[in-house]
Design an enzyme around this catalytic site. Sequence first.
Site, PDB file in Angstrom:
ATOM      1  CG  ASP A 386      -1.879  -1.131   1.256  1.00 52.69           C
ATOM      2  OD1 ASP A 386      -2.045  -1.769   0.205  1.00 52.69           O
ATOM      3  OD2 ASP A 386      -2.449  -1.386   2.331  1.00 52.69           O
TER       4      ASP A 386
HETATM    5  N1  LIG Z   1       1.759   1.437  10.544  1.00 54.19           N
HETATM    6  C1  LIG Z   1       0.603   1.440  11.160  1.00 54.19           C
HETATM    7  O1  LIG Z   1       0.445   2.022  12.216  1.00 54.19           O
HETATM    8  C2  LIG Z   1      -0.577   0.698  10.586  1.00 54.19           C
HETATM    9  C3  LIG Z   1      -1.542   0.164  11.435  1.00 54.19           C
HETATM   10  C4  LIG Z   1      -2.614  -0.534  10.863  1.00 54.19           C
HETATM   11  C5  LIG Z   1      -2.682  -0.666   9.455  1.00 54.19           C
HETATM   12  N2  LIG Z   1      -1.731  -0.115   8.672  1.00 54.19           N
HETATM   13  C6  LIG Z   1      -1.813  -0.259   7.223  1.00 54.19           C
HETATM   14  O2  LIG Z   1      -0.910  -1.278   6.818  1.00 54.19           O
HETATM   15  C7  LIG Z   1      -0.446  -0.990   5.500  1.00 54.19           C
HETATM   16  C8  LIG Z   1       1.065  -0.956   5.546  1.00 54.19           C
HETATM   17  O3  LIG Z   1       1.578  -0.964   4.228  1.00 54.19           O
HETATM   18  P1  LIG Z   1       2.746  -1.902   3.828  1.00 54.19           P
HETATM   19  O4  LIG Z   1       3.133  -1.530   2.453  1.00 54.19           O
HETATM   20  O5  LIG Z   1       3.788  -1.910   4.875  1.00 54.19           O
HETATM   21  O6  LIG Z   1       2.151  -3.365   3.866  1.00 54.19           O
HETATM   22  P2  LIG Z   1       0.898  -3.950   3.085  1.00 54.19           P
HETATM   23  O7  LIG Z   1       0.322  -2.977   2.171  1.00 54.19           O
HETATM   24  O8  LIG Z   1       0.044  -4.569   4.134  1.00 54.19           O
HETATM   25  O9  LIG Z   1       1.548  -5.081   2.182  1.00 54.19           O
HETATM   26  C9  LIG Z   1       2.321  -6.065   2.730  1.00 54.19           C
HETATM   27  C10 LIG Z   1       2.721  -6.971   1.601  1.00 54.19           C
HETATM   28  O10 LIG Z   1       3.708  -7.843   2.087  1.00 54.19           O
HETATM   29  C11 LIG Z   1       3.605  -9.056   1.410  1.00 54.19           C
HETATM   30  N3  LIG Z   1       4.041 -10.117   2.302  1.00 54.19           N
HETATM   31  C12 LIG Z   1       3.390 -10.668   3.340  1.00 54.19           C
HETATM   32  N4  LIG Z   1       4.118 -11.636   3.902  1.00 54.19           N
HETATM   33  C13 LIG Z   1       5.265 -11.695   3.196  1.00 54.19           C
HETATM   34  C14 LIG Z   1       6.426 -12.506   3.295  1.00 54.19           C
HETATM   35  N5  LIG Z   1       6.562 -13.454   4.229  1.00 54.19           N
HETATM   36  N6  LIG Z   1       7.436 -12.295   2.409  1.00 54.19           N
HETATM   37  C15 LIG Z   1       7.305 -11.343   1.460  1.00 54.19           C
HETATM   38  N7  LIG Z   1       6.232 -10.573   1.328  1.00 54.19           N
HETATM   39  C16 LIG Z   1       5.215 -10.739   2.188  1.00 54.19           C
HETATM   40  C17 LIG Z   1       2.164  -9.223   0.999  1.00 54.19           C
HETATM   41  O11 LIG Z   1       2.137  -9.645  -0.352  1.00 54.19           O
HETATM   42  P3  LIG Z   1       2.163 -11.197  -0.710  1.00 54.19           P
HETATM   43  O12 LIG Z   1       1.039 -11.828   0.055  1.00 54.19           O
HETATM   44  O13 LIG Z   1       2.067 -11.237  -2.172  1.00 54.19           O
HETATM   45  O14 LIG Z   1       3.503 -11.711  -0.233  1.00 54.19           O
HETATM   46  C18 LIG Z   1       1.595  -7.825   1.103  1.00 54.19           C
HETATM   47  O15 LIG Z   1       1.131  -7.335  -0.121  1.00 54.19           O
HETATM   48  C19 LIG Z   1      -1.035   0.330   5.100  1.00 54.19           C
HETATM   49  O16 LIG Z   1      -2.184   0.122   4.358  1.00 54.19           O
HETATM   50  C20 LIG Z   1      -1.409   0.953   6.443  1.00 54.19           C
HETATM   51  O17 LIG Z   1      -2.454   1.856   6.343  1.00 54.19           O
HETATM   52  C21 LIG Z   1      -0.653   0.523   9.213  1.00 54.19           C
END
Ligand SMILES: NC(=O)c1ccc[n+]([C@@H]2O[C@H](COP(=O)([O-])OP(=O)(O)OC[C@H]3O[C@@H](n4cnc5c(N)ncnc54)[C@H](OP(=O)(O)O)[C@@H]3O)[C@@H](O)[C@H]2O)c1
Lengths: 459, 459, 90, 90, 373, 373
Positions: A386
């Site tokens: 994201d």
């Molecule tokens: N930081 C905060 O405080 C917080 C709190 C709550 C929510 N959020 C939300 O979380 C999101 C964070 O964004 P982000 O880019 O860090 O993460 P993300 O958008 O959740 O994407 C994580 C990606 O990691 C991949 N993944 C998962 N396990 C994996 C593994 N073992 N090896 C390799 N890849 C793996 C997944 O794709 P695959 O399945 O294809 O591997 C997934 O698409 C945002 O949408 C944010 O709003 C953040």
Amino acid sequence: MITVIQLVYLASATCFVVGLHLMNSPATAGRGNLVSAAGMGAGVLATVLLIIRSGMITTTGWAVLLAGIAVGSVAGLLSARTVRMTAMPQLVSLFNAVGGGAAALVAVGDVLRGTGAGAPVALDVAIGAVTFTGSLVAAGKLQGLVPAQPVVLTGARAINLALVLVMVVGGVSLAVFGPNPLVTTVVGVAALAFGVTMVMPIGGADMPVVISLLNAFTGTAVAMAGFVIHNDMLIIAGALVGASGTILTKLMATAMNRSLASIVIGGFGTGDDSGPLTAEPTARVREVAADDAAIQLAYADRIVVVPGYGLAAAQAQHEVRELAEVLENRGVTVSYAIHPVAGRMPGHMNVLLAEANVPYSQLRDMEEANPDFARTDVVLVVGANDVTNPAARRPGTPVSGMPILDVDRAKSVIVIKRSMGHGYAGIDNELYTNPKTGMFFADAKAGLASLTAAVKTLA
Amino acid sequence: MITVIQLVYLASATCFVVGLHLMNSPATAGRGNLVSAAGMGAGVLATVLLIIRSGMITTTGWAVLLAGIAVGSVAGLLSARTVRMTAMPQLVSLFNAVGGGAAALVAVGDVLRGTGAGAPVALDVAIGAVTFTGSLVAAGKLQGLVPAQPVVLTGARAINLALVLVMVVGGVSLAVFGPNPLVTTVVGVAALAFGVTMVMPIGGADMPVVISLLNAFTGTAVAMAGFVIHNDMLIIAGALVGASGTILTKLMATAMNRSLASIVIGGFGTGDDSGPLTAEPTARVREVAADDAAIQLAYADRIVVVPGYGLAAAQAQHEVRELAEVLENRGVTVSYAIHPVAGRMPGHMNVLLAEANVPYSQLRDMEEANPDFARTDVVLVVGANDVTNPAARRPGTPVSGMPILDVDRAKSVIVIKRSMGHGYAGIDNELYTNPKTGMFFADAKAGLASLTAAVKTLA
Amino acid sequence: MLADLSVFVLSLLIGFEVISKVPVTLHTPLMSAANSIHGIIVVGAMVLAASVDTPLGYVLAFLAAAFAAANVVGGYVVTGRMLKMFRSRR
Amino acid sequence: MLADLSVFVLSLLIGFEVISKVPVTLHTPLMSAANSIHGIIVVGAMVLAASVDTPLGYVLAFLAAAFAAANVVGGYVVTGRMLKMFRSRR
Amino acid sequence: MHAELTVAVLRETEPGERRVALTPDGVGRLRAEGMSILVEDGAGAAAWFPDTLYLQAGADVVRRYDALRRADVVLAVRRPPPEELHRGQVVIGLLAGADYPDLADRGVTAVSLEGLPRTLTRAQSMDALSSQDNVAGYKAVLLAASTFARYVPMLITPAGTVRPAKVLVLGVGVAGLQAIGTARRLGAVVSAYDIRPETEAEVHSLGASFLPMSPIPTGTGVDGYARALTAVEEQTQRRELGGHIAKQDIVITTARVPGRTPPLLVSEQAVSDMAPGSVVVDLAASPLGGNVALSKPGTTLITDNGVTVIGADGLASTMPTAASTAYSRNISALLLHLMRDGDLRIDLKDEVQAGVVMTHDGAVLKGGQTNAR
Amino acid sequence: MHAELTVAVLRETEPGERRVALTPDGVGRLRAEGMSILVEDGAGAAAWFPDTLYLQAGADVVRRYDALRRADVVLAVRRPPPEELHRGQVVIGLLAGADYPDLADRGVTAVSLEGLPRTLTRAQSMDALSSQDNVAGYKAVLLAASTFARYVPMLITPAGTVRPAKVLVLGVGVAGLQAIGTARRLGAVVSAYDIRPETEAEVHSLGASFLPMSPIPTGTGVDGYARALTAVEEQTQRRELGGHIAKQDIVITTARVPGRTPPLLVSEQAVSDMAPGSVVVDLAASPLGGNVALSKPGTTLITDNGVTVIGADGLASTMPTAASTAYSRNISALLLHLMRDGDLRIDLKDEVQAGVVMTHDGAVLKGGQTNAR
Ligand SMILES: NC(=O)c1ccc[n+]([C@@H]2O[C@H](COP(=O)([O-])OP(=O)(O)OC[C@H]3O[C@@H](n4cnc5c(N)ncnc54)[C@H](OP(=O)(O)O)[C@@H]3O)[C@@H](O)[C@H]2O)c1
Ligand SMILES: NC(=O)c1ccc[n+]([C@@H]2O[C@H](COP(=O)([O-])OP(=O)(O)OC[C@H]3O[C@@H](n4cnc5c(N)ncnc54)[C@H](OP(=O)(O)O)[C@@H]3O)[C@@H](O)[C@H]2O)c1
Ligand SMILES: NC(=O)c1ccc[n+]([C@@H]2O[C@H](COP(=O)([O-])OP(=O)(O)OC[C@H]3O[C@@H](n4cnc5c(N)ncnc54)[C@H](O)[C@@H]3O)[C@@H](O)[C@H]2O)c1
Ligand SMILES: NC(=O)c1ccc[n+]([C@@H]2O[C@H](COP(=O)([O-])OP(=O)(O)OC[C@H]3O[C@@H](n4cnc5c(N)ncnc54)[C@H](O)[C@@H]3O)[C@@H](O)[C@H]2O)c1
């Protein structure tokens, strides 16, 4: 004199071996090509001496020879110079076609003179001719002149069997009863036809493997030509290419997750059945393997790592630091761009990277990182989704309005994740279909480890 | 029939290549030896057919041949079966001697029959004979029958030059004027003498490299014998051994930090000058290289890591965890034994290992660790010194009375440190001169990284 | 013929050995390099040209020479271009 | 002779290629394996035995055969013993 | 309204509240947007932001009365007394805790950060609940570790080997996750538990283990929050947790359910089964009860069997500089979001505004009625 | 003496002292050596070792009077009142702090752990100074971090990026090293300084940086301790340190010189140059002065410019379980070392005994005269 020429031939052959050996590593590959070219030059020069000394060549012969060489050289040079990088494979395939053709012609010439001897002649003609048309079709498919989809004729199997039968019977008869222009022609024509029917049913995605296979064929044909004209250099060089080409073909097929047998036999029978199935979802993403990603990283000047929740999920923090260290030791500048909401809690990435002892001085927050992406050679996105999604810049998506890391401004992007799976926001990421982006599908921990290993193998 | 035999010969030669190829990795080495032996068997059988078919051999010839083979086989088998592991190198050297001798004899026999042809004969005799006596001297040095120290005769240089001159002149005369028993004998005798004078001045520590070099010589001699009796298999096998032996010699010399030239030329002239100097301090410590340590670790069942201040000084905590992970993935059980005063503050090792995320469950304190050392295959001591010093068990030393980690109870020990430098207590460590102990001299960070890399290359 | 066979088999072995662990990115340049090497068939074309004297023979020789020359020249140039991509650093 | 030379050179090239990156611990077994391979000189001894008919010739043949046989048999057995050390796991 | 928006920052009046709604850094940011800032004298003192820093940043430091009188917008951490505000004024802060009619009656526009739709990605920079919970989760571990009479990490020393402390985190929201991360940093062996199933992966992503408990069906409610459990479920959960709690050295609880009293997770029995010297920190302690049976907000008690139970109350306020810095970012992001063409304009069609605006034009709006948290 | 040695463990009388000289675990260890153990009731309560645990370990829990009357050996943390001891009794503890004649006069054999020759490798398990300093170094960081109003680690969050706290450790002995390690664990950027040159490598071995200061010639004195600096050297050092201190968020000082008042490292000026909200912990604070100009042992003061100065006093005692566990190991190792064939026998030819035995047979011995520390 003949002895000297033979020694030069041996030296040339050695040059080919050494040249290929040096091509095993990016650092020495350039030198390898030169050594091989030097061998070629020496071999040709020695042959000039040989035919002058033999005194058999007619003036017309000279004229024909020189004209042919001139035409071929100019054509080769021009096309090689002007072709776009993306069209290289079809060009290689064309060179392959003419190489195979030339090998077949040498055998045909020998048959015409009535001296062509047995099995080698038959093999030379058959393999050379198959390569000729097969390579042309392959080049056509890549260029879009021939439909890239598998083309399966009705009764293809029967036709193929018939053609193979003709070649075998003709070949055996040549081997047993000696040279015969008619039989040679029949074998050659059957082989030409077979080249077409063999490659037509294979899908465009498999073409690189097919070209490599045809390359090995040409090598074998050249070796056969060597038998025909009793020339050791041709035998050595041809066998060298035949064997190394075969291994290379196997390696390429493995790297593409295809089995060689399934490609060729698939072509034989029902067509490239797995092709259309996988074609849709992966059509627009470019997949890269560890070795390629490693080369991109190793030869970059500035790399930015973008970690995300996937890094945490895989607990790959130590692996990412290790890769960064290996790259830094090569002189690459590495930094980490941390999006404020990367992961699942505020400061998630900080906790992880601190645990792995990543120096604070390498961490950049979004404001610091974004202006620098344009000057970045490779962005390595590790399990982030994201926070890199350009959809955020458009209204109407769940992530709209969120500032993102502008990784798509970098020269190229490598994304490590396990699949095309979604992130927290549950939407597709347009970054992954960007032509700049190479997807390295792997668990972050294992993927980073293999990248590190691959970078280390580069000199 | 001859064709079939030739084909068998070619197949045998191929077996040798494949066999050597398989020997490149511990996992396939055993199979490699079998493939090579199969090639050997096929080659010998084919030759039996060949000489039966040729019908030239006399009954006496048969008797002599079979007797010779029987005697040699029994001698070879018995010695190979009964020799202690530590005496293997001298045995290999002996086999080398007889191999070279046999090659020389084949050429001599050819000369006697008056058919021996030119340069190959001379080379065969000279190289074979040098190898024969050189290998005997080398074996003698290793076995202690010949003094291991460099033995330099007065006027050695002059004698060597004279012998080389005799061989060259004799060889040229053989090549130019054809077979001549007398000249052959002179060349042979000079070569025998040269074998002695060449190896005598080389120190015992360099013997493995010399044996490898002589091995390559034998290979070359056998190839020459192949030229002499026009046998392709001999040429191929001999050249194969000659070339691979040369590379191997170079690798061995590099691994021992010696240059090939300095060993041989040192022998030629003033003797092994660096030998006596380095002999004293390192006489009683056994140095190991990364690859060897890696094989020991990779094929162990239980490994205990003993970290010390050097690990902290090098900040190698991440590297040690990584190595442990790689080993665990191979099925090795890894734990860490932490001495209470390891490092420079209470809990120093805990702080570091926790930073590297080493699981608590793998940490053992001294009381837990000590009883287990006897069941441990390899202890890897990383930058620890005082806490492993057996001197603590005797009174009268600065560390006396301190309980230590009983690493010397383990089956074997590998110590990573930069030098023979002292620890905090400033005293020598008897562990390092224990025959069980291999010293891997390196900075802990770099050393562990190279161990990890080396373990990864093992299949 | 048998000697030629030895040479052939040995060359095959070399070919197998020489392509050890090649990084995927080098597959295409390596294929191209192997491609240039089989351009050595130009020697065959030369020998052919030296032994023909009929119009058909000349045609064959011309074609073979042109084909082979294109293979050689184009092959090396293309390989060189591909390899330039790796020369950006060090 | 020239064909033999080709064979020789090609075999050298194979020899160089086949010993790529060998771990140090395998140096000794590999040396030993190479050592057994040059025991192929036993074939030379056999050919020699088939061609001699003088006492001196028989002596030479006997020695050559004995030497070579010791080399072959001992070489393979020793190499096998060395390699057993690596077979403890998997 | 006038050309220039006047924003006032008040000194917090609640006892023990050391935070300030806007830091000098935030002053600079808002001034860059053309606002003029009034800061009550001493407003930032408790958070180590002396008046001089505000002056340097371009604010006017004035008396409380002046600030309130002149301000179009009042920025606060906790709800200021309604009687101090005047009609048409906008007050922004963490205003929940009481009903809104009094504010509506005075004609004040009340904007509460608690109403923010938290699943909205673009609203994350305004999410003060997250930023303050993050501080609290971090501080809870420091508090527990300082109270704990033993080492948290494992140490092998000449005076014996000490095993690492076992820390259990109950409720893995923002505060819980940060607590896990911080405890892991200190070297504790951390386990955690939450009823929302997605938290299991999140716990693992921080290197901690998830408590093996019999699963509770669909623990996730609306908006990413947890749902309230049934009485039976709660009881089962407590019983099962009890066995785990007895083995812990430190327990940190953070479980909350929006609009409800926090679930009781640690029973009196569970506490009395813990070893002497153990520490329990209840971040959910509230006057109506917390996650721990004995906890009272703002008090630390030691049970008969030597367990210290800390009813944490406003831990964020005990790290005032960090908490205020984050809060200041959140509140200025929200304020800027409310602006349209240099003016503050209430627009309830906007998803964010619909959530945060509690009263406007004398009426209590939807957000204020549901009284989120 | 009798067949069975009787060992008494007293409840500490000094106010705020929560440690106990022997833990239930230690009781078991000594009983295994054939001693009988008397424990004053409530001796371990403040360190979370209730009497029941002592009983389970096989000790007799008795009144103080009984314990003192029956004991051959008295184990204590701090010196018990001499008048409570009787002739021929052996008292072991951290007895320094006053002169020894009173103990000698009563005919008590005084064994002080402070006199231990610390460079002696085999004496390390008896080194109570190290084990208690280790606790203090760890706790000093927790204390500083809890007092500090910001985060210690770096965090990049939607509410802004916070830079990691800068921690400076002055004096890198046992306490200093543990402080460095703990601060690094929490994610601080740590630098350190000591006059003993060998400490530079030790600082690096914990991943911290060493302060670039002009070198002081041979800062190492005898027995691995530092030497006292000359007045001029001290002044230069203070001035140079001042510049570094101003940039720090947290300063922890641990510098001591045996038998001297601790060197003054942080001047009043240096403290007033620090930013508001900074924290200084002086582990060397003593009634005669500490490393920090303003520090008073046992008091926390906040300067006008908002710097919190904590005069730490007996931090080990604030982590009584850990400190007592280690101390108990140390003291029992020493006691066992004094034993010969089941009996306690004073033998001043033994290197360890020569250091620790302060009075014997009515005389003050060498150790007691030099009055180590
Ligand atoms: N930081 C905060 O405080 C917080 C709190 C709550 C929510 N959020 C939300 O979380 C999101 C964070 O964004 P982000 O880019 O860090 O993460 P993300 O958008 O959740 O994407 C994580 C990606 O990691 C991949 N993944 C998962 N396990 C994996 C593994 N073992 N090896 C390799 N890849 C793996 C997944 O794709 P695959 O399945 O294809 O591997 C997934 O698409 C945002 O949408 C944010 O709003 C953040
Ligand atoms: N734990 C405590 O509280 C404490 C406090 C003070 C003193 N001590 C004393 O410290 C000692 C601790 O024993 P130890 O075994 O941990 O350490 P040690 O005896 O001090 O030995 C450390 C060894 O590490 C090697 N080394 C240094 N830098 C290295 C590097 N970069 N890479 C690889 N090796 C390196 C050194 O050998 P090379 O130079 O050859 O590399 C040295 O021999 C004991 O004598 C103990 O009494 C302990
Ligand atoms: N959009 C974003 O990026 C973003 C930002 C911040 C928070 N959030 C999400 O908001 C949600 C709520 O976070 P929060 O910290 O405010 O939650 P909260 O303070 O309401 O509750 C804390 C935790 O307690 C848990 N809990 C409730 N009842 C429980 C019970 N009986 N037993 C065990 N655990 C129980 C909840 O599941 C929650 O995880 C989380 O999903 C969080 O990730 C999202
Ligand atoms: N044998 C062992 O294994 C062992 C065990 C424990 C301690 N020790 C050693 O004992 C020594 C003393 O340790 P300690 O912790 O009791 O020391 P300490 O408490 O006496 O002093 C603390 C530190 O302050 C430093 N210091 C003194 N004056 C200073 C000044 N003006 N400026 C800066 N720093 C100053 C000292 O060098 C020392 O490092 C250390 O070398 C320690 O390693 C050794």
